[in-house]
Design a protein around this motif. Sequence first.
Motif, PDB file in Angstrom:
ATOM      1  N   LEU A  65       0.816  -1.209   0.000  1.00 18.09           N
ATOM      2  CA  LEU A  65       0.000   0.000   0.000  1.00 18.09           C
ATOM      3  C   LEU A  65       0.856   1.269   0.000  1.00 18.09           C
ATOM      4  N   LYS A  66       2.050   1.197   0.593  1.00 17.46           N
ATOM      5  CA  LYS A  66       2.901   2.374   0.629  1.00 17.46           C
ATOM      6  C   LYS A  66       3.437   2.746  -0.750  1.00 17.46           C
ATOM      7  N   GLY A  67       3.315   1.837  -1.730  1.00 18.28           N
ATOM      8  CA  GLY A  67       3.820   2.111  -3.073  1.00 18.28           C
ATOM      9  C   GLY A  67       3.043   3.152  -3.836  1.00 18.28           C
ATOM     10  N   VAL A  68       1.916   3.633  -3.299  1.00 16.61           N
ATOM     11  CA  VAL A  68       1.120   4.621  -4.002  1.00 16.61           C
ATOM     12  C   VAL A  68       1.889   5.910  -4.241  1.00 16.61           C
ATOM     13  N   ARG A  70       4.685   6.306  -5.395  1.00 14.04           N
ATOM     14  CA  ARG A  70       5.471   6.270  -6.620  1.00 14.04           C
ATOM     15  C   ARG A  70       4.696   6.759  -7.826  1.00 14.04           C
ATOM     16  N   GLN A  71       3.400   6.496  -7.855  1.00 15.37           N
ATOM     17  CA  GLN A  71       2.604   6.867  -9.034  1.00 15.37           C
ATOM     18  C   GLN A  71       1.145   6.980  -8.622  1.00 15.37           C
ATOM     19  N   PRO A  72       0.764   8.069  -7.953  1.00 10.03           N
ATOM     20  CA  PRO A  72      -0.611   8.173  -7.445  1.00 10.03           C
ATOM     21  C   PRO A  72      -1.666   8.282  -8.535  1.00 10.03           C
ATOM     22  N   ARG A  73      -1.279   8.767  -9.722  1.00 11.88           N
ATOM     23  CA  ARG A  73      -2.284   8.976 -10.773  1.00 11.88           C
ATOM     24  C   ARG A  73      -2.888   7.652 -11.253  1.00 11.88           C
ATOM     25  N   GLY A  74      -2.076   6.624 -11.379  1.00 12.23           N
ATOM     26  CA  GLY A  74      -2.605   5.334 -11.821  1.00 12.23           C
ATOM     27  C   GLY A  74      -3.630   4.782 -10.857  1.00 12.23           C
ATOM     28  N   ARG A 138       3.125  -6.530 -19.957  1.00 13.48           N
ATOM     29  CA  ARG A 138       4.393  -6.137 -19.335  1.00 13.48           C
ATOM     30  C   ARG A 138       4.165  -5.063 -18.268  1.00 13.48           C
ATOM     31  N   GLY A 139       3.131  -5.240 -17.502  1.00  9.08           N
ATOM     32  CA  GLY A 139       2.811  -4.271 -16.466  1.00  9.08           C
ATOM     33  C   GLY A 139       3.734  -4.365 -15.264  1.00  9.08           C
ATOM     34  N   ASP A 140       3.707  -3.322 -14.452  1.00 10.04           N
ATOM     35  CA  ASP A 140       4.485  -3.269 -13.217  1.00 10.04           C
ATOM     36  C   ASP A 140       3.800  -4.182 -12.194  1.00 10.04           C
ATOM     37  N   GLU A 141       4.412  -5.311 -11.863  1.00  7.23           N
ATOM     38  CA  GLU A 141       3.774  -6.300 -10.997  1.00  7.23           C
ATOM     39  C   GLU A 141       3.516  -5.746  -9.590  1.00  7.23           C
ATOM     40  N   ALA A 142       4.492  -5.005  -9.054  1.00  7.16           N
ATOM     41  CA  ALA A 142       4.328  -4.474  -7.705  1.00  7.16           C
ATOM     42  C   ALA A 142       3.183  -3.459  -7.651  1.00  7.16           C
ATOM     43  N   TYR A 143       3.099  -2.621  -8.684  1.00  7.80           N
ATOM     44  CA  TYR A 143       2.036  -1.615  -8.678  1.00  7.80           C
ATOM     45  C   TYR A 143       0.675  -2.257  -8.930  1.00  7.80           C
ATOM     46  N   THR A 144       0.649  -3.277  -9.760  1.00  8.36           N
ATOM     47  CA  THR A 144      -0.605  -4.003  -9.972  1.00  8.36           C
ATOM     48  C   THR A 144      -1.088  -4.616  -8.664  1.00  8.36           C
ATOM     49  N   ALA A 276      -0.362   2.168 -16.807  1.00  6.60           N
ATOM     50  CA  ALA A 276      -1.600   2.554 -17.501  1.00  6.60           C
ATOM     51  C   ALA A 276      -2.390   1.336 -17.962  1.00  6.60           C
ATOM     52  N   ALA A 277      -1.705   0.364 -18.564  1.00  8.31           N
ATOM     53  CA  ALA A 277      -2.418  -0.799 -19.099  1.00  8.31           C
ATOM     54  C   ALA A 277      -3.106  -1.598 -17.987  1.00  8.31           C
ATOM     55  N   PRO A 278      -2.388  -1.976 -16.924  1.00  7.52           N
ATOM     56  CA  PRO A 278      -3.097  -2.706 -15.848  1.00  7.52           C
ATOM     57  C   PRO A 278      -4.205  -1.895 -15.195  1.00  7.52           C
TER      58      PRO A 278
END
Length: 337
Positions: A65-68, A70-74, A138-144, A276-278
């Motif tokens: 959850l703390k990873g938000v 890095r990219q809050p818009r997604g 090829r999405g970011d697994e951690a962000y997904t 964006a894709a995920p």
Amino acid sequence: MGRFERYLTLWVGLAMVAGIALGSLVPGLVAGIAAAEVANVNLVVAVLIWAMVYPMMVGVDPGSLKGVVRQPRGLAITLAVNWLIKPFTMAALGVVFFEVVFADLIAPEDAQQYIAGLILLGAAPCTAMVFVWSQLTRGDEAYTLLQVSVNDVVMVFAFAPIVAVLLGVADITVPWETLILSVVLFVALPLAAGLATRARLGSDARIAAFRDRVKPWSVIGLIATVVILFSLQGQVILDRPLIIALIAVPILIQSYGIFALAYAAAYMLRVPHRIAAPCALIGTSNFFELAVAVAISLFGLNSGAALATVVGVLVEVPVMLSLVAFANRTRTRFQQG
């Protein structure tokens, strides 16, 4: 993507055929399964739903959850589409098609059931299968994982109120006790069990190995549930095969429309493609295991609402694969960092 997941549409189709045959050949067995209920919850289906949901919940990592930051818009796009737009557009499409466009083809009481099933699909965003779609783009697994984790947390608190409001707007009586019980049984408790399992296993390697061992039960539970549903719905389908196609129409429009909205928003906000894709695919796909479970709990195994959620399963995989292909073709138009 494993062979079984890749051909999930085929297996669901075969399960539908097997269910129809089972209902015709051994109706007594099917009636016995349908009668195994406690507090409006079918015990056989409850076990199968847990088999579907539990492996997914083991993958929910609270630490992600703390990873938000890095990219809050997604994440913002995912939450806005999933909880502020998607449930309401699905309900609107259900009303338009089943009370207006298809009004001459469907009895009013059946139309209300199909609308209810569509509402349940629209209010349940994807969980586990989105990891498949993320991998294929090829999405970011951690962000997904972050997006899925946040969605699961929101779902515990938001699913029941949103569904209750939309069912009320559709003039369907809402059994609040059963709805809340379904969310507790099929979201809150599996999530707690998944977190407890992660804590007990400890290391990421042991968690991953455990998930690999229990993952097949998720698909087995889904297929077995579809067999049971169609064993009860078989006569309706044989008498009115057109109904499957009619239910699929608003689901298809919703799926492609929601993807276009989320994908375009990610493009305009300059979200990298690996996120964006995920984030667009999460909103497009559905947590159909939960939708099926709640439809059965609220309206019964042989209800039109349950049938509508199963049609969502049948439609989802080919739709999602087509959107994965589109996302891959348009990769170069997005930021890659």
